[in-house]
Design a protein around this motif. Structure first.
Motif: not given
Lengths: 291, 261
Positions: B98-102, B110-119, B121-124, B157-165
């Motif tokens: 979905f983030p890639d789709f967005l 008009s919301l260029p940060y939207l895909p990263d916010v969605a990413r 959410e997936i990481a969380w 830890h297996p729960s470690a999920q990175f994000f960057s934007s």
């Protein structure tokens, strides 16, 4: 078939579909429920809080694992990776009951995420048997198969659905999860007699019963019953349940309420309605026996 | 065609096609019965399928949905459904693309940060559902790594999920996830960090570029020495000792391996 769901403690039990907002209430006890059911697909992750809750619930209660995505009634081969995930879940929790649907949810590489009714032909019966055999050998146990909800008029082949389910059970050793709300919804939509359907089901195969509420929607003047599990049971469904129990004896009975799920107490009220109907049916049966 | 094959064709192919079609068909070819009843039945299946997939996305992307509003989110979900036919029974992962789709969804430009916010959410979600593991105490990491710190490798830890934007997407995410109404002062820089779920709750850590780069190198099984060098390369003004302290303060290490161990 085996005595799936027909052991005495579980047979008279009422349960509810377990929702995250009710985890704490389920664990607190004092609710008189005999089992909880979860959708298998909600617990196919490696870990996390949902598994912690489910383990705690499993330690205190019978558990029923209800798969919704295997597409048992499909014409495609089963998704083996998905079957392996189900097998892992069953190994992890050793539930008292495991069930899936006589429905298709995948076809030609598309996953529909809905329970669509399969054709009722010799060819589809043979396929469904093959799929159930495959699932039961992957799981190392028998499973229950649930009748679908029908929204289209007309027939879907030359085998009546109860006979299809009886034969599926006879050939594979699986049991039947009889969803009486689905029977009623389908009967109203497709135009058959719900009581006759229930009377045609071989009760020896039935290892669990589902009860739920449904909606009446309107599409361009056509009224249609939609199995949305979003309200209390209607009286007709409770009456059909009583009729079936009078003939079959008690079975583990689950209240499903998946949309607009109310407070836990409201679900308990629904299980009490089912329990009363079960007791009435058994009482009538014993009176009939004496006479 | 044999009667059975005929029914297969009718039920699987035609009902499937009628469900997937962008516009509802007036009638389902070959289906018996009153055509209005048939249309109503097909409409129920079409609605069920769309509602089920919409529900999956709504559950997975609460902050994204709050940012764009329920109505726009429903529209985006509908377009996503038609752009990428769902293929997996693992419905919980339906939103992974979905983030890639967005990213390429014109109405959301008009919301260029939207895909990263969605990413984020997936990481969380991935962190929330990850396997359980016991994080090591700082003293234990130090004791095990001090044999040969440069060459020590850390198991994370297996729960470690990175994000960057390149946007302050994490701040935007938290604000919307917590459904806040107060004034939000956003930094003008990008944000990066990691989610970890050492116990029941997912913890989120925003990190400076140096510890973030170091941690990602550790996650890729690089030894600590290389990881710290990567951290310095990402943020030349950082001090190696500070990077190390920050890494050791996170409940993220579950194993330490040195060449001797």
């Amino acid at each position: 078939m085996s005595a799936l769901g027909q052991n005495s403690a579980l047979a008279r039990a009422a349960g509810v579909g377990l929702k995250p907002q009710h985890y704490a209430a389920a664990l607190a006890g004092g609710h008189g429920l005999g089992f909880f059911e979860v959708h298998a697909e909600n617990f196919m992750s490696a870990g996390g809080p949902p598994h912690r809750w489910l383990s705690a619930v499993r330690a205190e209660h019978y558990l029923s694992v209800h798969g919704v995505c295997l597409s048992v009634g499909g014409r495609d081969d089963l998704d083996e990776a998905h079957l392996a995930r189900l097998a892992e879940l069953v190994r992890r929790y050793e539930p008292a009951l495991v069930s899936e649907h006589l429905a298709w949810s995948a076809d030609g590489g598309v996953f529909f995420n809905d329970l669509l009714p399969p054709p009722l032909t010799q060819a589809s019966l043979a396929r469904a048997c093959r799929h159930v055999d495959q699932i039961q050998s992957a799981l190392g146990r028998t499973i229950l198969i649930e009748n679908p909800s029908i929204y289209l008029p007309g027939t879907r082949g030359d085998i009546p659905e109860p006979e299809f389910l009886n034969e599926l059970a006879r050939r594979t050793g699986c049991g039947v999860l009889l969803d009486i709300n689905n029977v009623f919804v389908s009967a109203e939509n497709a135009g058959f007699d719900a009581s006759a359907y229930l009377d045609a089901i071989d009760p020896a195969n039935v290892g669990e019963i589902h009860l739920a509420g449904h909606a009446i929607d309107n599409f361009e003047g056509v009224s249609i019953r939609v199995d949305n599990h979003g309200s209390a049971m209607c009286d007709e469904v409770v009456a059909l349940y009583e009729r079936f129990i009078a003939r079959a004896g008690p079975r583990p009975t689950l209240i499903e309420w998946d949309h607009d799920t109310p407070a836990f107490d409201v679900l308990l009220d629904e299980t009490r309605r089912a329990k009363v109907a079960m007791m009435r049916a058994l009482f009538e049966e014993s009176v009939a026996d004496v006479a | 065609m044999s009667p059975d094959a005929h029914f297969d064709e009718e039920i699987y192919s035609r009902l499937g096609a009628a469900i997937l079609a962008r516009e509802p068909a007036r009638r389902l070819e070959g289906e018996e019965g009153d055509s209005l009843r048939v249309a109503a039945g097909v409409a129920v299946y079409r609605n069920n399928v769309r509602a089920a997939f919409l529900g999956v996305l709504e559950d997975a992307f609460p902050a994204t949905r709050r940012l764009v509003g329920a109505e726009f989110f429903r529209f985006a979900a509908h377009e996503y459904f038609h752009a990428r036919r769902p293929s997996s029974p693992l419905v919980a992962r339906y939103g992974d693309a979905f983030p890639d789709f967005l990213e390429s969804f014109e109405p959301a430009r008009s919301l260029p940060y939207l895909p990263d916010v969605a990413r984020i959410e997936i990481a969380w979600l991935s962190s929330y559902h990850a396997a359980e593991a016991q994080s090591l105490e700082t003293e234990e990491i130090v004791a095990r790594a001090s044999v040969d710190p440069d060459r020590a490798r850390f198991r994370l830890h297996p729960s470690a999920q990175f994000f960057s934007s390149r946007f302050p997407a994490h701040s935007i995410w938290i604000y919307n996830r917590e459904e806040r109404q107060d004034r939000l002062d956003l930094p003008e820089t990008g944000e990066q960090g990691v989610f970890i779920r050492p116990d029941a709750a997912v913890l989120s850590y925003r990190l400076a570029p140096a510890p973030f780069a170091a941690l990602k190198n550790l996650a890729a099984s690089r030894p600590l020495g290389d990881a710290l060098s990567a951290g310095l390369a990402a943020q030349p003004d950082a001090a190696p000792a500070d990077i190390l302290s920050e890494l050791l303060s996170l409940p993220i290490v579950i194993g330490v391996q040195t060449p001797e161990s």
